[in-house]
Design an enzyme around this catalytic site. Structure first.
Site, PDB file in Angstrom:
ATOM      1  N   ASP A 156      -6.003  -2.870   3.871  1.00  0.00           N
ATOM      2  CA  ASP A 156      -5.233  -1.629   4.022  1.00  0.00           C
ATOM      3  C   ASP A 156      -5.331  -1.107   5.464  1.00  0.00           C
ATOM      4  O   ASP A 156      -5.291   0.098   5.704  1.00  0.00           O
ATOM      5  CB  ASP A 156      -5.682  -0.552   3.024  1.00  0.00           C
ATOM      6  CG  ASP A 156      -4.686   0.610   2.942  1.00  0.00           C
ATOM      7  OD1 ASP A 156      -3.525   0.436   3.359  1.00  0.00           O
ATOM      8  OD2 ASP A 156      -5.084   1.697   2.489  1.00  0.00           O
ATOM      9  N   LEU A 215      -5.806   7.283   2.922  1.00  0.00           N
ATOM     10  CA  LEU A 215      -5.509   7.487   1.505  1.00  0.00           C
ATOM     11  C   LEU A 215      -5.561   6.151   0.798  1.00  0.00           C
ATOM     12  O   LEU A 215      -5.063   5.176   1.347  1.00  0.00           O
ATOM     13  CB  LEU A 215      -4.126   8.126   1.341  1.00  0.00           C
ATOM     14  CG  LEU A 215      -4.065   9.602   1.781  1.00  0.00           C
ATOM     15  CD1 LEU A 215      -2.636  10.087   1.819  1.00  0.00           C
ATOM     16  CD2 LEU A 215      -4.924  10.466   0.850  1.00  0.00           C
ATOM     17  N   HIS A 222      -6.349  -1.051  -3.177  1.00  0.00           N
ATOM     18  CA  HIS A 222      -7.411  -0.284  -2.513  1.00  0.00           C
ATOM     19  C   HIS A 222      -8.146   0.676  -3.459  1.00  0.00           C
ATOM     20  O   HIS A 222      -8.084   1.886  -3.292  1.00  0.00           O
ATOM     21  CB  HIS A 222      -6.893   0.454  -1.280  1.00  0.00           C
ATOM     22  CG  HIS A 222      -5.547   1.131  -1.424  1.00  0.00           C
ATOM     23  ND1 HIS A 222      -5.250   2.001  -2.431  1.00  0.00           N
ATOM     24  CD2 HIS A 222      -4.432   1.037  -0.664  1.00  0.00           C
ATOM     25  CE1 HIS A 222      -4.003   2.424  -2.282  1.00  0.00           C
ATOM     26  NE2 HIS A 222      -3.490   1.843  -1.217  1.00  0.00           N
ATOM     27  N   LYS A 225       5.785  -3.261  -4.323  1.00  0.00           N
ATOM     28  CA  LYS A 225       4.820  -2.176  -4.151  1.00  0.00           C
ATOM     29  C   LYS A 225       5.374  -0.885  -4.718  1.00  0.00           C
ATOM     30  O   LYS A 225       6.503  -0.511  -4.419  1.00  0.00           O
ATOM     31  CB  LYS A 225       4.531  -2.014  -2.651  1.00  0.00           C
ATOM     32  CG  LYS A 225       3.504  -0.950  -2.292  1.00  0.00           C
ATOM     33  CD  LYS A 225       2.092  -1.387  -2.593  1.00  0.00           C
ATOM     34  CE  LYS A 225       1.111  -0.235  -2.523  1.00  0.00           C
ATOM     35  NZ  LYS A 225       0.688   0.111  -1.173  1.00  0.00           N
ATOM     36  N   HIS A 231      -0.028   1.724  -5.625  1.00  0.00           N
ATOM     37  CA  HIS A 231      -0.776   2.796  -4.966  1.00  0.00           C
ATOM     38  C   HIS A 231      -1.047   3.817  -6.059  1.00  0.00           C
ATOM     39  O   HIS A 231      -0.167   4.582  -6.445  1.00  0.00           O
ATOM     40  CB  HIS A 231       0.024   3.421  -3.819  1.00  0.00           C
ATOM     41  CG  HIS A 231      -0.783   4.455  -3.085  1.00  0.00           C
ATOM     42  ND1 HIS A 231      -1.214   4.295  -1.791  1.00  0.00           N
ATOM     43  CD2 HIS A 231      -1.288   5.649  -3.490  1.00  0.00           C
ATOM     44  CE1 HIS A 231      -1.939   5.351  -1.430  1.00  0.00           C
ATOM     45  NE2 HIS A 231      -1.993   6.190  -2.443  1.00  0.00           N
ATOM     46  N   HIS A 240      -3.560  -6.902   1.561  1.00  0.00           N
ATOM     47  CA  HIS A 240      -2.925  -5.567   1.691  1.00  0.00           C
ATOM     48  C   HIS A 240      -2.984  -5.154   3.164  1.00  0.00           C
ATOM     49  O   HIS A 240      -4.025  -4.745   3.661  1.00  0.00           O
ATOM     50  CB  HIS A 240      -3.660  -4.534   0.830  1.00  0.00           C
ATOM     51  CG  HIS A 240      -3.022  -3.173   0.852  1.00  0.00           C
ATOM     52  ND1 HIS A 240      -2.700  -2.488  -0.295  1.00  0.00           N
ATOM     53  CD2 HIS A 240      -2.638  -2.364   1.869  1.00  0.00           C
ATOM     54  CE1 HIS A 240      -2.141  -1.324   0.023  1.00  0.00           C
ATOM     55  NE2 HIS A 240      -2.106  -1.214   1.331  1.00  0.00           N
ATOM     56  N   HIS A 265      -2.134   3.969  13.260  1.00  0.00           N
ATOM     57  CA  HIS A 265      -1.393   5.160  13.704  1.00  0.00           C
ATOM     58  C   HIS A 265      -1.865   5.443  15.128  1.00  0.00           C
ATOM     59  O   HIS A 265      -3.064   5.365  15.408  1.00  0.00           O
ATOM     60  CB  HIS A 265      -1.732   6.380  12.840  1.00  0.00           C
ATOM     61  CG  HIS A 265      -1.216   6.283  11.431  1.00  0.00           C
ATOM     62  ND1 HIS A 265       0.051   6.679  11.069  1.00  0.00           N
ATOM     63  CD2 HIS A 265      -1.804   5.841  10.294  1.00  0.00           C
ATOM     64  CE1 HIS A 265       0.232   6.487   9.773  1.00  0.00           C
ATOM     65  NE2 HIS A 265      -0.883   5.968   9.273  1.00  0.00           N
ATOM     66  N   HIS A 281      -0.765  -3.264   6.612  1.00  0.00           N
ATOM     67  CA  HIS A 281       0.364  -2.561   7.247  1.00  0.00           C
ATOM     68  C   HIS A 281       0.511  -3.081   8.670  1.00  0.00           C
ATOM     69  O   HIS A 281      -0.391  -2.898   9.488  1.00  0.00           O
ATOM     70  CB  HIS A 281       0.105  -1.053   7.283  1.00  0.00           C
ATOM     71  CG  HIS A 281      -0.045  -0.463   5.916  1.00  0.00           C
ATOM     72  ND1 HIS A 281       1.018   0.038   5.204  1.00  0.00           N
ATOM     73  CD2 HIS A 281      -1.126  -0.332   5.105  1.00  0.00           C
ATOM     74  CE1 HIS A 281       0.596   0.468   4.022  1.00  0.00           C
ATOM     75  NE2 HIS A 281      -0.702   0.255   3.934  1.00  0.00           N
ATOM     76  N   LEU A 282       1.647  -3.736   8.946  1.00  0.00           N
ATOM     77  CA  LEU A 282       1.870  -4.283  10.293  1.00  0.00           C
ATOM     78  C   LEU A 282       2.842  -3.466  11.119  1.00  0.00           C
ATOM     79  O   LEU A 282       2.994  -3.718  12.316  1.00  0.00           O
ATOM     80  CB  LEU A 282       2.399  -5.715  10.197  1.00  0.00           C
ATOM     81  CG  LEU A 282       1.401  -6.829   9.917  1.00  0.00           C
ATOM     82  CD1 LEU A 282       2.128  -8.174   9.867  1.00  0.00           C
ATOM     83  CD2 LEU A 282       0.286  -6.878  10.958  1.00  0.00           C
ATOM     84  N   ARG A 283       3.560  -2.506  10.472  1.00  0.00           N
ATOM     85  CA  ARG A 283       4.567  -1.698  11.177  1.00  0.00           C
ATOM     86  C   ARG A 283       5.668  -2.600  11.739  1.00  0.00           C
ATOM     87  O   ARG A 283       5.868  -3.707  11.290  1.00  0.00           O
ATOM     88  CB  ARG A 283       3.922  -0.832  12.292  1.00  0.00           C
ATOM     89  CG  ARG A 283       2.655  -0.073  11.888  1.00  0.00           C
ATOM     90  CD  ARG A 283       2.823   0.842  10.717  1.00  0.00           C
ATOM     91  NE  ARG A 283       1.651   1.711  10.529  1.00  0.00           N
ATOM     92  CZ  ARG A 283       1.307   2.229   9.363  1.00  0.00           C
ATOM     93  NH1 ARG A 283       1.989   1.946   8.264  1.00  0.00           N
ATOM     94  NH2 ARG A 283       0.280   3.030   9.266  1.00  0.00           N
ATOM     95  N   ASN A 323       6.229  -0.176   3.653  1.00  0.00           N
ATOM     96  CA  ASN A 323       6.519   1.250   3.916  1.00  0.00           C
ATOM     97  C   ASN A 323       6.932   1.494   5.371  1.00  0.00           C
ATOM     98  O   ASN A 323       6.326   2.276   6.087  1.00  0.00           O
ATOM     99  CB  ASN A 323       5.335   2.148   3.501  1.00  0.00           C
ATOM    100  CG  ASN A 323       4.050   1.860   4.259  1.00  0.00           C
ATOM    101  OD1 ASN A 323       3.826   0.733   4.705  1.00  0.00           O
ATOM    102  ND2 ASN A 323       3.214   2.867   4.416  1.00  0.00           N
TER     103      ASN A 323
HETATM  104  C1  NCD Z   1      -1.142   3.841   4.806  1.00  0.00           C
HETATM  105  C2  NCD Z   1      -0.191   3.863   5.993  1.00  0.00           C
HETATM  106  O1  NCD Z   1      -0.490   4.490   6.994  1.00  0.00           O
HETATM  107  O2  NCD Z   1       0.861   3.198   5.921  1.00  0.00           O
HETATM  108  N1  NCD Z   1      -2.128   4.865   4.984  1.00  0.00           N
HETATM  109  C3  NCD Z   1      -3.375   4.885   4.427  1.00  0.00           C
HETATM  110  O3  NCD Z   1      -4.054   5.882   4.571  1.00  0.00           O
HETATM  111  N2  NCD Z   1      -3.848   3.844   3.776  1.00  0.00           N
HETATM  112  C4  NCD Z   1      -0.369   4.006   3.541  1.00  0.00           C
HETATM  113  C5  NCD Z   1      -1.185   3.679   2.310  1.00  0.00           C
HETATM  114  O4  NCD Z   1      -1.493   2.527   2.051  1.00  0.00           O
HETATM  115  O5  NCD Z   1      -1.539   4.618   1.578  1.00  0.00           O
HETATM  116 ZN    ZN Z   2      -1.804   0.610   2.275  1.00  0.00          ZN
END
Ligand code: NCD
Ligand code: ZN
Length: 348
Positions: free
Chosen positions: A250, A222, A177, A102, A139, A16, A254, A18-20, A44
């Site tokens: 996860d 989250l 998560h 997802k 989620h 899991h 940011h 997030h690579l943006r 996302n």
């Molecule tokens: C994730 C994100 O920033 O893309 N944020 C997080 O708090 N985990 C989104 C997600 O997985 O809920």
């Molecule tokens: Zn996530």
């Protein structure tokens, strides 16, 4: 008990991540690729990755951003919407590059506004996924403003997980998560088509970490950190040796100024030292012998992918995480910024 000072593991995967995209992707990708052979890439983005063509294009952008000295396989996911068709699911499976779908309840978290408003709208897609064995990654938080933010995962189990499994008993489902004892118990009691990912931060911190000495925006994510009793339940699940619980960081980068803000973004950046943080968590309960199954075997087995064959080594050696990292615009604050981590990873 003898102290373990070095640990050699099959190279792990992150189920899991997030690579943006764009410059942010370039900045964070090497951190994951140094440690993990593969990762399940969250969809996302803005706009979200809702079909196979978008997933394939995103995969190419990830591979193009990968430094030439690193090997890494991005495993793609689609973002489920109220309009995802059965034909789209068939195409995703046929592509060989999409490994999961997802579901974000609309409004639950970062970039989830195009998420599902009601799972009843997704019947055809879910039935096709059940038939073809394509996992649903959930989620699992209700978005009902009446429900306390600390209870949103527990309430999701009653309102949505139980009905989902009743309607699609053979659907492969990953409870993403997990953060509560309720979720750990639910997954444990479910059949083998139900699994869960667990983050390093939910194994290492409880909700006090958001408020030590003042508000700590870099500990806001989250699902939100929970009480100590939940952290302990997650640690028991992760170190149980049960194949239903596996690693998913996860890690969610940011920029500093978007977290240290009047309305700060949710997400912790853990990728920089992910394996070291997991090693700390497992070591704290004398369960380092359970780390390899959790980090390197069970996720691959669940997704029907081969286990990795190369190896990494973790050494007991204290080092300090950088205070900040370069990022798209501004900087990125990794978890443990400027503080010590007790393990150090090396690739073999
Ligand atoms: C994730 C994100 O920033 O893309 N944020 C997080 O708090 N985990 C989104 C997600 O997985 O809920
Ligand atoms: Zn996530």
């Amino acid at each position: 008990m003898t102290t373990i000072n070095t640990l050699t593991l099959t190279r792990p995967d992150d189920w899991h991540l997030h690579l943006r995209d764009g410059e942010a992707l370039k900045a964070v990708l090497p951190d994951s690729a140094r440690q993990f052979a593969r990762a399940m890439i969250m969809p996302n983005l803005r706009p979200p990755v809702v079909n196979t063509a978008m997933a394939m294009a995103y995969r190419q952008r990830i591979l193009a951003a990968l430094p030439s000295d690193l090997k890494f396989e991005p495993l793609m996911t689609l973002y489920l919407t109220d309009n995802t068709s059965a034909a789209e699911i068939k195409q995703a499976v046929a592509s060989g590059v999409v490994h999961g779908v997802k579901v974000y309840p609309a409004g639950a978290t970062t970039n989830s506004d195009s998420g599902v408003t009601d799972l009843a709208h997704c019947k055809l897609a879910l039935a096709e996924m059940e038939k073809l064995g394509l996992p649903l990654l959930v989620h699992a938080e209700v978005t009902d403003a009446q429900v306390d933010v600390f209870d949103r995962e527990r309430v999701f189990i009653e309102r949505h997980m139980l009905p989902l499994l009743k309607d699609y008993p053979a659907l492969k489902l990953v409870f993403e998560h997990i953060t509560t004892k309720d979720a750990a118990d639910f997954v444990q009691q479910s059949p083998s088509n139900v699994a869960a990912t667990i983050t390093a931060h939910h194994l290492l911190m409880n909700r006090n970490a958001m408020f030590v000495g003042g508000i700590q925006p870099h500990h806001y994510c989250l699902p939100i950190l929970k009480r100590e009793e939940h952290r302990l339940a997650l640690l028991r699940a992760a170190t149980s040796g049960q194949a239903k619980f596996f690693l998913g960081t996860d890690s969610a980068p940011h920029a500093k100024h978007t977290k240290e803000a009047a309305c700060g973004c949710a997400g912790m950046y853990t990728a920089y030292s992910a394996m070291e943080l997991y090693a700390e968590a497992f070591d704290a309960v004398n369960a380092l012998d359970k780390l390899e199954g959790f980090a390197s075997f069970y996720g691959a087995d669940f997704y029907g992918l081969p286990r990795n064959t190369d190896r990494i080594q973790l050494r007991r050696e204290s080092w300090n995480v950088p205070t900040h990292l370069p990022f798209d615009e501004g900087s990125l604050i990794p978890l443990r910024a400027g503080q010590a981590v007790a393990w150090k990873m090396q690739r073999l």
